[in-house]
Design an enzyme around this catalytic site. Sequence first.
Site, PDB file in Angstrom:
ATOM      1  N   GLY A  56       0.941  -1.215   0.034  1.00  0.00           N
ATOM      2  CA  GLY A  56       0.007   0.036  -0.085  1.00  0.00           C
ATOM      3  C   GLY A  56       0.700   1.247   0.009  1.00  0.00           C
ATOM      4  O   GLY A  56       0.480   2.147  -0.832  1.00  0.00           O
ATOM      5  N   LYS A 100       3.933  -8.475  -7.592  1.00  0.00           N
ATOM      6  CA  LYS A 100       3.857  -7.279  -7.278  1.00  0.00           C
ATOM      7  C   LYS A 100       4.789  -6.351  -7.914  1.00  0.00           C
ATOM      8  O   LYS A 100       4.584  -5.200  -8.691  1.00  0.00           O
ATOM      9  CB  LYS A 100       3.888  -6.804  -5.767  1.00  0.00           C
ATOM     10  CG  LYS A 100       2.354  -7.218  -5.126  1.00  0.00           C
ATOM     11  CD  LYS A 100       2.455  -6.624  -3.662  1.00  0.00           C
ATOM     12  CE  LYS A 100       1.123  -7.157  -3.036  1.00  0.00           C
ATOM     13  NZ  LYS A 100       1.265  -6.640  -1.467  1.00  0.00           N
ATOM     14  N   ASN A 156       6.390  -5.901   8.361  1.00  0.00           N
ATOM     15  CA  ASN A 156       6.617  -6.587   9.497  1.00  0.00           C
ATOM     16  C   ASN A 156       8.218  -6.701  10.164  1.00  0.00           C
ATOM     17  O   ASN A 156       8.893  -5.767   9.045  1.00  0.00           O
ATOM     18  CB  ASN A 156       6.576  -8.367   8.954  1.00  0.00           C
ATOM     19  CG  ASN A 156       7.593  -8.571   7.831  1.00  0.00           C
ATOM     20  OD1 ASN A 156       8.934  -8.838   8.032  1.00  0.00           O
ATOM     21  ND2 ASN A 156       7.203  -8.630   6.661  1.00  0.00           N
ATOM     22  N   CYS A 198      19.266   3.361  15.109  1.00  0.00           N
ATOM     23  CA  CYS A 198      18.704   2.435  14.205  1.00  0.00           C
ATOM     24  C   CYS A 198      17.807   1.746  14.767  1.00  0.00           C
ATOM     25  O   CYS A 198      17.168   2.008  15.718  1.00  0.00           O
ATOM     26  CB  CYS A 198      20.000   1.365  13.818  1.00  0.00           C
ATOM     27  SG  CYS A 198      20.250   0.116  15.038  1.00  0.00           S
ATOM     28  N   CYS A 222      -7.904  -7.382   5.957  1.00  0.00           N
ATOM     29  CA  CYS A 222      -6.594  -6.896   6.163  1.00  0.00           C
ATOM     30  C   CYS A 222      -7.041  -5.325   6.683  1.00  0.00           C
ATOM     31  O   CYS A 222      -7.668  -4.652   6.119  1.00  0.00           O
ATOM     32  CB  CYS A 222      -5.929  -6.701   4.864  1.00  0.00           C
ATOM     33  SG  CYS A 222      -4.373  -5.603   4.922  1.00  0.00           S
TER      34      CYS A 222
END
Length: 371
Positions: A56, A100, A156, A198, A222
């Site tokens: 997205g 994709k 993730n 980081c 989703c």
Amino acid sequence: MSAQKNVVVREKIDKMSSEVVDTNPYSRLMALKRMGIVDNYENIRNYTVAVVGVGGVGSVTAEMLTRCGIGRLILFDYDKVELANMNRLFFQPHQSGLSKVEAAAETLKHINPDVDIMTYNMNITTVDNFELFTKILTTSNLSNGPVDLVLSCVDNFEARFAINSACNEFNLSWFESGVSENAVSGHIQFIIPGETACFACAPPLIVASNIDEKTLKRDGVCAASLPTTMGIIAGFLVQNTLKHLLQFGQVTNYLGYSALTDFFPTMSLKPNPSCDDNQCRLRQKEYAAKPKPEVAVEAKEEDQPFHEDNEWGISLVDESVEVKDNKINVAEGVTLAYTVPKQESVEECEEATSSNKEISLDELMAQMKQI
């Protein structure tokens, strides 16, 4: 009639081209030069940006960069386009079933054929693919060197840590981005190895949602799928990418967005000296050893402050936050993704071990009987 319209449109384009010399007709950055913001917007053609995750946020990010005329765009993903992805701003129903990256390249080449697009349908978190991933990042710019910027648009932690490890190891600047599961908040974070925190320095920063997450869990749905929120985060991401590459304005360290309150928290985060990533600690040492530019201080005739009275209590403060042992006071509206348990120091462990050695077996048994 249509032929006459085409002639008129062509004449307008020719007039526009005569006003501004434009050797990159597909770029949409002429306004930056016309308004005096950048000296030469066409420098964007010299840069290579890697986008990891073409979902997205990533797909819209790739489209914006393509319309801006980026020199080379490298896309990483390993998912396929599904009908459930049609709530995005990018994919189309006829692309269902394609990877994709393949679908993205097909669309982007029609938008701007001048952009060199490279695609990799791969999971960067596997051992073999991670090695290939780092090789691509370090050898794939227009001069066969490292990419100029990495944009993380994954959903993730595992993939984010893989990107973090690669960028720390090879000293690559990158942007981390994300949209919450409730789809009404998101953020971007600029990470410069050794200079800023980081992804492993402290728990990731997320925007406080002020909503019960339990109400969002529905089978087959989703949650993070509002095209509005994803478009906003992608816009933040590309806007700061342009500022970083073309060197104008101020690049944000951390920018959040909450749709429920129209709140935009910002903050900067210093690296953690005891970061778990040893490459991050190495980059911190390298950054500390670099000579810092001197700040010019104007000589004052008097030592007295310019304003004798400070009725309103105005003061200048450093907004950057230091991370130490995973303890951090975050800005208002921002929270940590999870809590890290306190780790004992080496000295504490040695002290506890030595104290245990001083107790004999008889003393230990005596203590047990008293319980």
